[in-house]
Design a protein around this motif. Sequence first.
Motif, PDB file in Angstrom:
ATOM      1  N   GLY A  23       0.817  -1.208   0.000  1.00 62.08           N
ATOM      2  CA  GLY A  23       0.000   0.000   0.000  1.00 62.08           C
ATOM      3  C   GLY A  23       0.853   1.261   0.000  1.00 62.08           C
ATOM      4  N   GLY A  24       1.925   1.248   0.801  1.00 61.12           N
ATOM      5  CA  GLY A  24       2.820   2.399   0.839  1.00 61.12           C
ATOM      6  C   GLY A  24       3.486   2.657  -0.496  1.00 61.12           C
ATOM      7  N   VAL A  25       3.973   1.591  -1.123  1.00 57.32           N
ATOM      8  CA  VAL A  25       4.630   1.731  -2.428  1.00 57.32           C
ATOM      9  C   VAL A  25       3.643   2.243  -3.470  1.00 57.32           C
ATOM     10  N   CYS A  26       2.443   1.689  -3.456  1.00 55.60           N
ATOM     11  CA  CYS A  26       1.431   2.073  -4.439  1.00 55.60           C
ATOM     12  C   CYS A  26       1.032   3.537  -4.292  1.00 55.60           C
ATOM     13  N   VAL A  27       0.791   3.973  -3.058  1.00 51.31           N
ATOM     14  CA  VAL A  27       0.392   5.371  -2.825  1.00 51.31           C
ATOM     15  C   VAL A  27       1.491   6.329  -3.267  1.00 51.31           C
ATOM     16  N   LEU A  28       2.735   6.030  -2.926  1.00 50.56           N
ATOM     17  CA  LEU A  28       3.838   6.908  -3.315  1.00 50.56           C
ATOM     18  C   LEU A  28       4.005   6.951  -4.834  1.00 50.56           C
ATOM     19  N   TYR A  29       3.846   5.820  -5.469  1.00 52.14           N
ATOM     20  CA  TYR A  29       3.987   5.781  -6.923  1.00 52.14           C
ATOM     21  C   TYR A  29       2.882   6.604  -7.594  1.00 52.14           C
ATOM     22  N   GLU A  30       1.647   6.421  -7.122  1.00 54.00           N
ATOM     23  CA  GLU A  30       0.532   7.168  -7.705  1.00 54.00           C
ATOM     24  C   GLU A  30       0.686   8.664  -7.448  1.00 54.00           C
ATOM     25  N   TRP A  31       1.196   9.037  -6.301  1.00 51.24           N
ATOM     26  CA  TRP A  31       1.435  10.460  -6.022  1.00 51.24           C
ATOM     27  C   TRP A  31       2.523  11.007  -6.944  1.00 51.24           C
ATOM     28  N   TYR A  32       3.570  10.231  -7.129  1.00 49.00           N
ATOM     29  CA  TYR A  32       4.668  10.658  -7.997  1.00 49.00           C
ATOM     30  C   TYR A  32       4.192  10.826  -9.441  1.00 49.00           C
ATOM     31  N   GLU A  33       3.309   9.963  -9.893  1.00 48.44           N
ATOM     32  CA  GLU A  33       2.798  10.024 -11.254  1.00 48.44           C
ATOM     33  C   GLU A  33       1.738  11.113 -11.423  1.00 48.44           C
ATOM     34  N   GLY A  34       1.323  11.713 -10.325  1.00 50.91           N
ATOM     35  CA  GLY A  34       0.338  12.787 -10.405  1.00 50.91           C
ATOM     36  C   GLY A  34      -1.095  12.334 -10.346  1.00 50.91           C
ATOM     37  N   GLU A  35      -1.324  11.039 -10.154  1.00 55.71           N
ATOM     38  CA  GLU A  35      -2.689  10.535 -10.043  1.00 55.71           C
ATOM     39  C   GLU A  35      -3.329  10.948  -8.722  1.00 55.71           C
ATOM     40  N   LEU A  36      -2.512  11.095  -7.692  1.00 54.74           N
ATOM     41  CA  LEU A  36      -2.972  11.565  -6.385  1.00 54.74           C
ATOM     42  C   LEU A  36      -2.339  12.927  -6.148  1.00 54.74           C
ATOM     43  N   VAL A  37      -3.139  13.966  -6.113  1.00 53.09           N
ATOM     44  CA  VAL A  37      -2.619  15.331  -6.129  1.00 53.09           C
ATOM     45  C   VAL A  37      -2.276  15.843  -4.733  1.00 53.09           C
ATOM     46  N   SER A  38      -3.127  15.582  -3.758  1.00 51.87           N
ATOM     47  CA  SER A  38      -2.943  16.162  -2.433  1.00 51.87           C
ATOM     48  C   SER A  38      -1.674  15.627  -1.764  1.00 51.87           C
ATOM     49  N   ASP A  39      -0.998  16.520  -1.014  1.00 53.44           N
ATOM     50  CA  ASP A  39       0.188  16.101  -0.256  1.00 53.44           C
ATOM     51  C   ASP A  39      -0.162  15.126   0.861  1.00 53.44           C
TER      52      ASP A  39
END
Length: 380
Positions: A23-39
């Motif tokens: 879950g941690g890896v997935c969330v960080l990857y999606e944030w890095y790719e811009g799919e998850l915008v909020s900090d």
Amino acid sequence: MFMPFDFLLRLLSNLATVAILGGGVCVLYEWYEGELVSDRWLYLGIGLMAWSFLGFLLILLLHRPGRDEPKPFRSKRVQRIARPDGSEIHVEFFEPNYSMGENTSHHAPTVILTHGWGPDSTVWYYAKKQLTDQFRVIVWDLPGLGKSKKPDNRDYSLEKYAHDLKSVLDAAGDQPVILLGHSMGAMILLTFCRLFPDLLGQRVAGLILVDGTYTNPLKTTILNKLLLALQKPLLEPLLHLAIALSPLLWLASWLSYLNGSTLITTEISGFTGRETRGQLNFSSLIGIKASPGVLARGVLAMFRFDETETLPNISVPTLVVFGKSDIATRPFANERMAIEIPQAESSVLAPGGHMALMERNQQFSELIRTFSNSCLTLKR
């Protein structure tokens, strides 16, 4: 202790490890790719990753420290016993603390301790310290665990270990001894009584069965009806899969320790919440050192265990000790053994779980001391 119920808890622990780390890896990857915008997603991902590798620290800090925390110390007096199946037994001798000559020390009252499945003989930290003021204490690692070599023929049956115990007994000398077994160790003692009845009363002055059972442990654990129903269709295939995937499960077990899930499952299966920080940590670490493949083979062997008919034929004084809150081998199993063994008495450690020998170590050692003295005095 790696009993069948512990196997399910460890499986759940490994699944939790995959979920937290993945879950941690997935969330960080999606944030890095811009799919998850909020900090906030970044902070969540960092938090999950931090918990994956540092969660054990927080859980340990929530437990009280003890004055005498267990450590994996070993004796310098060691004997290696080679067995025909290719295994080699590591045996350690702890002599009485009082002054005596080398020859007379071998005639001190002797207790042989057989540990349960999963840990090794270092689990007897308190017993080795507290009993050697009076007794000669002998401990050994079950083949496949600790410093004992696993059998070449992959025989992890209770009969195999009972024959190994006979070899340890032979190495103890010719004086009567007390045999003590915890969890699977108690099951090994019952098998020993069936295979070597002539030694009871001659070489063996008494038995101490601690948190054990007389039959397939699935029948005497918590959720026993459910687990028995799942034995053939689910548990046995999972255990065979664990043998095949042993290296991966070993890595997952260490990751489970780092995120704290192993500490939680160890507390659930072994303690009552009154254990110290060091006792919980020591019990968790000692349980994940062994090969998951070896542990799985031992659990499969326990499924074939049944010494119900042996109980009435045990001809020496027997002490049955169990934790009042034990969920791995529930109290009714120990109570039945105390009733059906002719010269048996029982003692309850309360509060105490499957690891009451550690959680209630002083009371446990005093029970051993009193019972062993009475048995060995009768033999003199």
